[in-house]
Design an enzyme around this catalytic site. Structure first.
Site, mmCIF file in Angstrom:
data_model
loop_
_atom_site.group_PDB
_atom_site.id
_atom_site.type_symbol
_atom_site.label_atom_id
_atom_site.label_comp_id
_atom_site.label_asym_id
_atom_site.label_seq_id
_atom_site.Cartn_x
_atom_site.Cartn_y
_atom_site.Cartn_z
ATOM 1 N N LEU A 1 -3.660 -10.282 16.312
ATOM 2 C CA LEU A 1 -4.881 -10.762 16.964
ATOM 3 C C LEU A 1 -5.140 -12.247 16.716
ATOM 4 O O LEU A 1 -5.856 -12.891 17.473
ATOM 5 C CB LEU A 1 -6.092 -9.955 16.482
ATOM 6 C CG LEU A 1 -6.273 -8.582 17.129
ATOM 7 C CD1 LEU A 1 -7.277 -7.746 16.336
ATOM 8 C CD2 LEU A 1 -6.721 -8.718 18.571
ATOM 9 N N GLN A 2 -4.560 -12.806 15.672
ATOM 10 C CA GLN A 2 -4.771 -14.207 15.344
ATOM 11 C C GLN A 2 -3.528 -15.040 15.627
ATOM 12 O O GLN A 2 -2.451 -14.515 15.863
ATOM 13 C CB GLN A 2 -5.141 -14.347 13.856
ATOM 14 C CG GLN A 2 -6.471 -13.715 13.486
ATOM 15 C CD GLN A 2 -6.721 -13.792 11.983
ATOM 16 O OE1 GLN A 2 -5.821 -13.565 11.178
ATOM 17 N NE2 GLN A 2 -7.943 -14.094 11.605
ATOM 18 N N CYS B 1 9.092 4.145 -20.383
ATOM 19 C CA CYS B 1 10.241 4.737 -19.695
ATOM 20 C C CYS B 1 10.610 6.041 -20.409
ATOM 21 O O CYS B 1 10.669 6.091 -21.642
ATOM 22 C CB CYS B 1 11.421 3.764 -19.715
ATOM 23 S SG CYS B 1 12.946 4.444 -19.024
ATOM 24 N N CYS C 1 14.505 5.140 -22.047
ATOM 25 C CA CYS C 1 14.720 4.187 -23.140
ATOM 26 C C CYS C 1 13.429 3.823 -23.868
ATOM 27 O O CYS C 1 13.458 3.048 -24.821
ATOM 28 C CB CYS C 1 15.387 2.920 -22.608
ATOM 29 S SG CYS C 1 14.313 1.909 -21.551
ATOM 30 N N GLY D 1 1.086 -7.119 13.053
ATOM 31 C CA GLY D 1 -0.055 -7.257 12.146
ATOM 32 C C GLY D 1 0.162 -8.215 10.999
ATOM 33 O O GLY D 1 -0.350 -7.986 9.910
ATOM 34 N N CYS E 1 11.380 0.400 -14.890
ATOM 35 C CA CYS E 1 11.849 0.007 -16.227
ATOM 36 C C CYS E 1 12.881 -1.092 -16.029
ATOM 37 O O CYS E 1 13.967 -0.844 -15.486
ATOM 38 C CB CYS E 1 12.466 1.192 -16.964
ATOM 39 S SG CYS E 1 13.169 0.709 -18.571
ATOM 40 N N CYS F 1 16.337 -0.618 -18.383
ATOM 41 C CA CYS F 1 17.422 0.291 -18.013
ATOM 42 C C CYS F 1 18.401 -0.427 -17.078
ATOM 43 O O CYS F 1 17.981 -1.224 -16.220
ATOM 44 C CB CYS F 1 16.865 1.531 -17.307
ATOM 45 S SG CYS F 1 16.094 2.726 -18.426
ATOM 46 N N ASP G 1 0.798 -1.230 0.000
ATOM 47 C CA ASP G 1 0.000 0.000 0.000
ATOM 48 C C ASP G 1 0.831 1.281 0.000
ATOM 49 O O ASP G 1 0.284 2.385 -0.117
ATOM 50 C CB ASP G 1 -0.964 0.012 1.185
ATOM 51 C CG ASP G 1 -0.285 -0.259 2.521
ATOM 52 O OD1 ASP G 1 0.877 0.152 2.686
ATOM 53 O OD2 ASP G 1 -0.904 -0.906 3.388
ATOM 54 N N HIS H 1 7.130 -7.251 -1.192
ATOM 55 C CA HIS H 1 6.088 -7.599 -2.159
ATOM 56 C C HIS H 1 5.730 -6.429 -3.075
ATOM 57 O O HIS H 1 4.729 -6.477 -3.780
ATOM 58 C CB HIS H 1 4.831 -8.105 -1.426
ATOM 59 C CG HIS H 1 5.062 -9.417 -0.739
ATOM 60 N ND1 HIS H 1 4.257 -9.873 0.292
ATOM 61 C CD2 HIS H 1 5.999 -10.372 -0.929
ATOM 62 C CE1 HIS H 1 4.703 -11.054 0.702
ATOM 63 N NE2 HIS H 1 5.762 -11.365 -0.024
#
Length: 419
Positions: free
Chosen positions: A298-299, A225, A228, A268, A195, A198, A170, A187
């Protein structure tokens, strides 16, 4: 010729027999599963005979039911009591003060306060998909860094946190002001397109979600790009894909930080993905020589039994209490000072048509004149009223979390990378 036909016929009969046998076994499994749901004292003689005739299937059905129950219990959110939370927060604060090289791993749970869904929570993306509920489209440009994001930035600036490894796409860590040299977004980041042609893997930070036209193994964004003129690609790593090493993933930096760490704090995250990266857990060392592990989630997580302390609590609540104990001031997020406005690469005039997603707008600076709006706000970024911008955003489209999702979980084959 007749000999060949007879061979084909025999093979067809054989294959048909296998299919029928498989269907029969499947039907028997279903029948026995239904019978086992009925209390044993209410079983009819016919049902008892069926169970007695197939002991192996009965055993497997009972084992599957145990696994389902265990999986269901692990998805439950079980917060600690107020007294227990206070005691654990004190212990966590003491551990942070003792730590010489603290590394933090973050997951989707730190962004739920910004109304970005997590994956495995009660209203998570995968939870809803498993229930057959479609994921609603949402523009993530309306989300702001949470209190946890801003607190982590403060701790990084104070030198108490040496590095942050984030699973989140995010971009809220960058927007909260974390030094990108001390951040590994393993991730990807929805605001970054690159690009790959490059030599220096040129990056373009944008003021909008770059994943409008992308998905699994389909990463071209529709822009070029500026150097290039090759096709730009988003930086998102979907489930089942292998990510590069360089920015924004910064795997080498993440590995080095983990090797130097004497304490790891997980915030988290269910750790179901992070646990698959041995380089983040110093698995080459003896257990007593590995960094001490602290978890806020929490899990259930697969690292619960290996950690020094597990806090079952809301990330914002725990981090807010932690900053109070450590006497650290956390400045509120102001969109006017969002680093993305200073780092972004503007679109060229002929590129504007390639984006239909809502763009970030800077808004106005909250000055002494309008700080009266904040009198009743307890330094909580998500509670701070943003002064509206006059410019309307473009029509929203699904963000990266709604692109390329598959109904079934993907099983990765082959060698694990970064082992």
């Amino acid at each position: 010729m007749s000999h060949i036909r007879s061979k084909r016929t025999a093979k067809k009969v054989q294959d048909l027999g296998k299919i029928l046998l498989k269907e029969e076994i499947s039907a028997r499994y279903k029948q026995i599963s239904q019978i086992l749901k009925i209390p044993s004292e209410l079983h009819t003689d016919e049902q008892k005979d069926i169970l007695e005739f197939s002991p192996e299937i009965v055993k497997k059905c009972q084992l599957n039911e145990v696994k389902r129950s265990l999986h269901k219990s692990r998805l439950e959110e079980l917060p600690d009591s107020a007294a227990s939370l206070e005691e654990k927060c004190m212990k966590l604060a003491a551990a942070i003060q003792r730590a010489e090289h603290l590394v933090v791993y973050t997951g989707a749970g730190i962004s739920t306060a910004a109304e970005i869904p997590d994956y495995r929570g009660p209203n998570g993306v995968w939870t809803l998909k498993d229930k057959g509920i479609s994921v609603k489209a949402k523009s993530l440009s309306d989300a702001n860094p949470t209190f946890t994001h801003m607190a982590l930035t403060s701790l990084v600036r104070l030198g108490m946190i040496k590095h942050i490894v984030s699973q989140n796409c995010d971009g809220l860590h960058v927007r909260s002001g974390v030094d990108r040299k001390k951040l590994s977004e393993i991730h990807g980041n929805m605001y970054i397109e690159t690009c790959t042609q490059c030599k220096d893997k040129r990056e373009y930070l944008r003021l909008f979600d770059t994943t409008e036209h992308t998905g699994i193994r389909r990463h071209e964004t529709g822009r070029k790009c500026h150097r290039c003129f090759s096709n730009l690609k988003d930086s998102i790593i979907h489930f089942g894909e292998k990510g590069p090493m360089e920015s924004p993933y910064c795997w080498e930096e993440a590995r080095a930080a983990a090797e130097s760490a004497d304490m790891i704090l997980c915030l988290g995250t269910s750790l179901k993905i992070l646990k698959k990266y041995p380089c983040l857990w110093c698995m080459g060392r003896q257990k007593r020589n590995r960094p001490s592990l602290y978890i806020v989630n929490l899990q259930w997580t697969p690292k619960d039994l290996a950690c020094q302390l597990k806090i079952n609590g809301n990330c914002d609540f725990v981090i807010r209490r932690l900053t109070q104990i450590l006497n650290i001031s956390v400045p509120p997020y102001q969109r006017y000072y969002d680093p993305l406005f200073f780092l972004h690469s503007p679109l060229l005039s002929d590129e504007c048509h390639a984006n239909r997603l809502k763009m970030l707008h800077r808004g106005q600076l909250i000055t002494d004149h309008n700080y009266a709006l904040l009198d009743n706000v307890d330094d909580n970024p998500e509670e701070i009223p943003q002064i509206p911008d006059d410019t309307e955003g473009n029509s929203p489209s699904p963000g990266w979390y709604g692109v390329g999702l598959r109904s079934a979980k993907m099983k990765r084959k082959g060698k694990k990378f970064l082992s």
